[in-house]
Every structure is written in C-alpha cells, then in structure tokens.
Design an enzyme around this catalytic site. Structure first.
Site, PDB file in Angstrom:
ATOM      1  N   ASP A   1      33.840  63.463  45.795  1.00  0.00           N
ATOM      2  CA  ASP A   1      34.227  64.608  46.505  1.00  0.00           C
ATOM      3  C   ASP A   1      34.207  65.766  45.622  1.00  0.00           C
ATOM      4  O   ASP A   1      33.514  65.787  44.458  1.00  0.00           O
ATOM      5  CB  ASP A   1      35.721  64.315  47.012  1.00  0.00           C
ATOM      6  CG  ASP A   1      36.610  63.960  46.211  1.00  0.00           C
ATOM      7  OD1 ASP A   1      36.375  64.115  44.736  1.00  0.00           O
ATOM      8  OD2 ASP A   1      37.861  63.975  46.398  1.00  0.00           O
TER       9      ASP A   1
ATOM     10  N   CYS B   1      35.850  60.509  42.186  1.00  0.00           N
ATOM     11  CA  CYS B   1      36.837  61.515  42.725  1.00  0.00           C
ATOM     12  C   CYS B   1      37.773  62.034  41.637  1.00  0.00           C
ATOM     13  O   CYS B   1      37.700  61.690  40.615  1.00  0.00           O
ATOM     14  CB  CYS B   1      37.410  61.285  44.155  1.00  0.00           C
ATOM     15  SG  CYS B   1      38.510  59.667  43.988  1.00  0.00           S
TER      16      CYS B   1
ATOM     17  N   THR C   1      40.742  60.805  40.975  1.00  0.00           N
ATOM     18  CA  THR C   1      41.286  59.660  40.291  1.00  0.00           C
ATOM     19  C   THR C   1      40.348  58.581  40.322  1.00  0.00           C
ATOM     20  O   THR C   1      40.573  57.478  39.635  1.00  0.00           O
ATOM     21  CB  THR C   1      42.548  59.172  41.029  1.00  0.00           C
ATOM     22  OG1 THR C   1      42.211  58.768  42.443  1.00  0.00           O
ATOM     23  CG2 THR C   1      43.648  60.098  40.921  1.00  0.00           C
TER      24      THR C   1
ATOM     25  N   HIS D   1      32.175  39.319  35.966  1.00  0.00           N
ATOM     26  CA  HIS D   1      33.060  38.642  36.547  1.00  0.00           C
ATOM     27  C   HIS D   1      33.248  38.817  38.113  1.00  0.00           C
ATOM     28  O   HIS D   1      33.232  37.752  39.081  1.00  0.00           O
ATOM     29  CB  HIS D   1      34.454  38.336  36.306  1.00  0.00           C
ATOM     30  CG  HIS D   1      34.465  37.755  34.666  1.00  0.00           C
ATOM     31  ND1 HIS D   1      35.646  37.438  34.215  1.00  0.00           N
ATOM     32  CD2 HIS D   1      33.535  37.106  33.749  1.00  0.00           C
ATOM     33  CE1 HIS D   1      35.561  36.864  33.103  1.00  0.00           C
ATOM     34  NE2 HIS D   1      34.343  36.970  32.835  1.00  0.00           N
TER      35      HIS D   1
ATOM     36  N   HIS E   1      32.432  32.239  38.792  1.00  0.00           N
ATOM     37  CA  HIS E   1      32.586  33.602  39.295  1.00  0.00           C
ATOM     38  C   HIS E   1      32.086  33.855  40.506  1.00  0.00           C
ATOM     39  O   HIS E   1      32.724  34.621  41.748  1.00  0.00           O
ATOM     40  CB  HIS E   1      32.139  34.731  38.231  1.00  0.00           C
ATOM     41  CG  HIS E   1      32.928  34.416  36.820  1.00  0.00           C
ATOM     42  ND1 HIS E   1      34.435  34.559  36.719  1.00  0.00           N
ATOM     43  CD2 HIS E   1      32.304  34.131  35.568  1.00  0.00           C
ATOM     44  CE1 HIS E   1      34.533  34.519  35.565  1.00  0.00           C
ATOM     45  NE2 HIS E   1      33.529  34.262  34.916  1.00  0.00           N
TER      46      HIS E   1
HETATM   47  C1  RB5 Z   1      41.380  65.483  46.034  1.00  0.00           C
HETATM   48  O1  RB5 Z   1      42.385  66.502  45.620  1.00  0.00           O
HETATM   49  C2  RB5 Z   1      41.949  64.168  45.533  1.00  0.00           C
HETATM   50  O2  RB5 Z   1      42.892  63.468  46.314  1.00  0.00           O
HETATM   51  C3  RB5 Z   1      41.066  63.140  45.441  1.00  0.00           C
HETATM   52  O3  RB5 Z   1      39.675  63.682  44.286  1.00  0.00           O
HETATM   53  C4  RB5 Z   1      40.984  61.705  44.803  1.00  0.00           C
HETATM   54  O4  RB5 Z   1      41.595  61.840  43.613  1.00  0.00           O
HETATM   55  C5  RB5 Z   1      41.718  61.008  45.719  1.00  0.00           C
HETATM   56  O5  RB5 Z   1      41.839  59.406  45.407  1.00  0.00           O
END
Ligand code: RB5
Length: 150
Positions: A8, A65, A67, A98, A133
């Site tokens: 994203d 993304c 996180t 694994h 595994h």
């Molecule tokens: C976008 O702002 C953010 O929420 C997305 O990139 C991600 O971290 C979601 O899990």
C-alpha cells in the site's frame, strides 16, 4: 524464481527499494502495485499478491505496508497462503524453515531498508525443512478446510 510484490502507500518506498534489490540480484518479479504514496487500501494489494502466489505463476510473494500487519492479515485470507510478518533475520529464516511461509510481509515504518533487504535475502535463500514441520503446516491447511466447508 519469480516473485510477486505489492504494497500500500505505507509500504511503497520499501517496495521500490526491494524491487531495485531484486533487480541487482537478477531475480524476476512482478509489481502488483500500488504505484505511488497516494493513500490506498492495503487489503487489495495483499489479496493480489496472495492470489498470484496461489495461482502458482509466482513462487513467492513479498508485501509491504506501514507495519506489515494489515497486508499480511489480508494475504493470509487466501487459502494456501502462509504470510509471515518479519522484523528480524532469525524469524525470516524460521518462517521459511519451519512454517514454509510463501509470502513475506515487511513494515516500512517498523524497520530500516538495510535490515529489510537482509531479511529478504535470508527469506529467499532458506528452504523449508519438511519432516515434522510438514505435518504442522498441513494442519494449518486442515483449519482452512474446516472453515471453508461451513
Ligand atoms: C496505512 O496508514 C497503514 O495503516 C497501513 O500501511 C498498515 O500499516 C496497516 O496495517
């Protein structure tokens, strides 16, 4: 080896860095978007990459993304996809050895580019160990089957 890659807006810059890295290593990839830092919804891109891996046209997937979490949760909704969010090289290795992870998720806002590229290398180089595994990974598939029949 063919890699499906996607992100994203929150993972766009990291995706671009990974693409350059794959190019340097001579690894083939297809970019499933997004194409800029303009705000988009991560489930669309997690799904596209996951479906590309599911189709077996691609060997593995990499998603980014902010996180790594939202896009990994989305990718994991596609049956047969085992997407691991990774922020260290040990987990990168173990997720392949694994868990036979077939999609790697990274968080651009969590780790630096240098570590992310090292994680990509370790993850792509590590083979699934199979054996005990394999039994466990098959049981993950059993969970999918159980809930697909409801
Ligand atoms: C976008 O702002 C953010 O929420 C997305 O990139 C991600 O971290 C979601 O899990």
């Amino acid at each position: 080896m063919k890699i499906a890659i996607g992100s994203d807006h929150g993972g766009y810059k990291l995706k671009e860095a990974i693409k350059k890295h794959l190019e340097k290593k001579g690894i083939e990839y297809k970019d499933f978007g997004t194409g800029s830092t303009e705000s988009v919804d991560y489930p669309e891109f997690g799904m596209k990459v996951a479906e590309a891996v599911k189709s077996e046209e691609f060997d593995k997937g990499i998603v980014c993304c902010g996180t790594g979490i939202g896009i990994s949760i989305s990718a994991n909704k596609v049956p047969g996809i085992r997407c691991a969010v990774v922020s260290d090289t040990f987990s990168a290795e173990m997720s392949r050895a694994h868990n036979n992870a077939n999609v790697l998720a990274l968080g651009e806002r969590v780790i630096g580019v240098g570590l992310a590229l090292k994680i990509v290398d370790v993850w792509l180089e590590t083979e699934f160990e199979g054996g005990r595994h394999e039994r466990r990974v098959n049981k993950i598939g059993d969970i999918e089957t159980k809930y697909s029949m409801r």
